[in-house]
Design an enzyme around this catalytic site. Structure first.
Site, short mmCIF file in Angstrom:
data_model
loop_
_atom_site.label_atom_id
_atom_site.label_comp_id
_atom_site.label_asym_id
_atom_site.label_seq_id
_atom_site.Cartn_x
_atom_site.Cartn_y
_atom_site.Cartn_z
N GLY A 95 -47.63 10.22 4.12
CA GLY A 95 -47.96 9.73 5.55
C GLY A 95 -49.33 10.30 5.87
O GLY A 95 -50.16 10.70 4.93
N SER A 96 -49.42 10.61 7.21
CA SER A 96 -50.94 11.10 7.75
C SER A 96 -51.00 12.48 7.48
O SER A 96 -52.24 12.94 7.62
CB SER A 96 -50.86 10.85 9.22
OG SER A 96 -50.78 9.76 9.66
N THR A 97 -50.20 13.33 6.78
CA THR A 97 -50.76 14.52 6.12
C THR A 97 -51.82 14.38 5.13
O THR A 97 -52.70 15.19 4.92
CB THR A 97 -49.74 15.45 5.83
OG1 THR A 97 -49.02 14.88 4.63
CG2 THR A 97 -48.61 15.78 6.83
N LYS A 156 -54.40 12.44 5.23
CA LYS A 156 -55.78 12.22 5.86
C LYS A 156 -56.54 13.65 5.71
O LYS A 156 -57.70 13.40 5.69
CB LYS A 156 -55.47 11.84 7.30
CG LYS A 156 -54.82 10.53 7.68
CD LYS A 156 -54.39 10.28 8.90
CE LYS A 156 -53.83 8.84 9.01
NZ LYS A 156 -53.16 8.69 10.52
#
Length: 482
Positions: free
Chosen positions: A212-214, A216
């Protein structure tokens, strides 16, 4: 002599010679290999003929041995706080073999490793004293991780960013290795292997899931290193919402009111703006993102700590839309908690990644080293300037953004939340992630952490990195900095 008798005699003689040749070959050339074969019952009898060597945490053994009765295997393995350390030790079973550190160092722990030999033992045929495995695990951090995970299905890893020492490695639900260490533990084994929650799986090392957004953080690092954006405070070119390239699919943000249009990297990490990082990955292209991801450790199929970790994957062969989705840690991107801890560790350590390891030394019965693992075996991942900018942005996430539950009083804490889709069309409960680092300016202590919650039993609307994973990371970081 009758021709038939002569032929028969020759044939019988050839058979006898073949048998003698086979016996000679087995005894002269195969004897050692057969003796060392793990399927040889004599090997198992010898393995458990004396107490096994121990696996040690902070100077205290977390394993032991117990005398048995009514069997030719004299001792069986026991464990202290077995469920707490199962992800570290693995199990040593008389019936089902050995895993994790128990399996890797089986020869040292049962005394059969050739390095334990001495000339007198060869003469007297005395069984060699087993060796000991010294781990890097910090019991306070390990317990903080395990207790904070509680009944959730998930995993957590803590790493010292400077040395690479793994301070905690927890996976839940866990199991007690003592319950399957003997020869009559079939019922317990059947229960464990049949459990749908898979307690025998080491989720910290061996279950890569969408981060997921980790992820990014990796995309932001690639953009800064490539020069796509000068700093984390430079405005990006990011329409909101963002339509995936060559499609009509719109990539929306979780918080529709967040200031994500043309947001800076700092703001985009603070609010976890999908449009910014989706477009950023597409603008960079998959090759540049993959190159940065691989420097952090993705796609490494031989990551040994010394237990082999499953490879975290950044895929290839994607089209532009899929590349954009990879920028928010979706599509076919997967990561283990160890991998995401490595990302935060490299950022915390000025862009240098120290090789992660959970064993410091393997010693013989006299305490002399058989194998030593160096601390601080580092390689450059990103520049010091890039790492400093990312740390600054991660601090903003914890102080003002989506990671407020990770704050530790008196410490610099930076982090990134993630909520990863699960199931076709996100039909199942999402995964909750948090990766972070913490530094105590007064003591110099620091730690990098990653937490993954696969399933907490919470309602879908309550699943978030800040709500579920960040509190676990907070307790681990607080324990590490004490």
């Amino acid at each position: 002599m009758n021709k038939t008798i002569r032929h028969t005699s020759v044939f019988v003689l050839l058979l006898v010679l073949a048998l003698l040749g086979r016996a000679t070959w087995v005894q002269a050339y195969r004897a050692e290999a057969l003796a060392d074969d793990r399927k040889n019952r004599r090997h198992t009898i010898a393995q458990y003929a004396q107490p096994l060597g121990n696996i040690v945490v902070a100077g205290s053994p977390v394993t032991g041995s117990k005398r048995t009765e009514g069997t030719d295997l004299a001792y069986r393995r026991t464990y202290t706080d077995g469920e707490l350390y199962a992800a570290v030790t693995g199990y040593s079973s008389q019936a089902y073999g050995s895993t994790q550190l128990e399996g890797i160092y089986a020869d040292v722990l049962d005394g059969t490793d050739d390095r334990l030999k001495n000339p007198l033992d060869a003469v007297t045929r005395k069984q060699r004293e087993p060796g000991t495995v010294l781990t890097t695990i910090d019991p306070a951090v390990q317990e903080a991780a395990y207790r904070a995970l509680g009944k959730k299905k998930g995993a957590a890893v803590a790493v010292d960013p400077v040395s690479g020492r793994i301070l905690a490695l927890a996976s839940t639900p866990s199991y007690d290795p003592s319950k399957i260490s003997g020869t009559n533990d079939g019922a317990a084994w059947k229960e464990l292997t049949g459990d749908p929650d898979k307690p025998l799986v080491n989720r910290a090392l061996r279950q890569p899931l969408p981060p997921g957004s980790t992820f990014k953080l990796v995309v932001a690092a690639a953009a800064l290193e490539d020069g796509l954006y000068r700093s984390v405070d430079t405005a990006t070119e990011s329409p909101s919402p963002y339509t995936l390239p060559h499609t009509r699919t719109v990539l929306r943000n979780e918080n529709a009111s967040a200031p994500c249009e043309n947001a800076t990297i700092r703001t985009a990490l603070r609010y976890s703006c999908n449009n910014v990082f989706g477009k950023m990955a597409a603008d960079l292209g998959q090759d540049k993102v993959r190159a940065t991801a691989e420097r952090f450790g993705f796609n490494d199929a031989e990551l040994d700590v010394p237990v082999r970790a499953y490879a975290s994957v950044y895929p290839s062969g994607m089209d532009p839309a899929q590349t954009a989705l990879s920028g928010i840690g979706q599509f076919d991107v997967t990561a283990t908690p160890l991998q995401m801890a490595m990302v935060s560790a490299a950022i915390a350590n000025d862009g240098l990644l120290a090789a992660p390891h959970m064993v410091s030394e393997v010693v013989d019965s006299d305490g002399d080293a058989l194998t030593s693992y160096e601390d601080g075996d580092t390689r450059r991942i990103v520049s010091s300037a890039t790492a400093a900018q990312l740390r600054s942005a991660m601090v903003t996430v914890v102080e003002e953004g989506t990671g407020t539950n990770a704050a530790v009083a008196g410490a610099e804490v930076g982090g990134k939340t993630g909520t990863a889709q699960h199931g076709e069309n996100n039909s199942k409960t999402p995964y909750a992630w948090f990766t972070s680092y913490a530094k105590d300016p007064s003591t110099g202590k620091q730690v990098a952490v990653a937490v993954m919650i696969e399933d907490s039993g919470a309602a879908r609307s309550e699943v978030s990195g800040n709500g579920l994973a960040a509190p676990v990371a907070q307790k681990m970081m607080a324990a590490a900095l004490k």
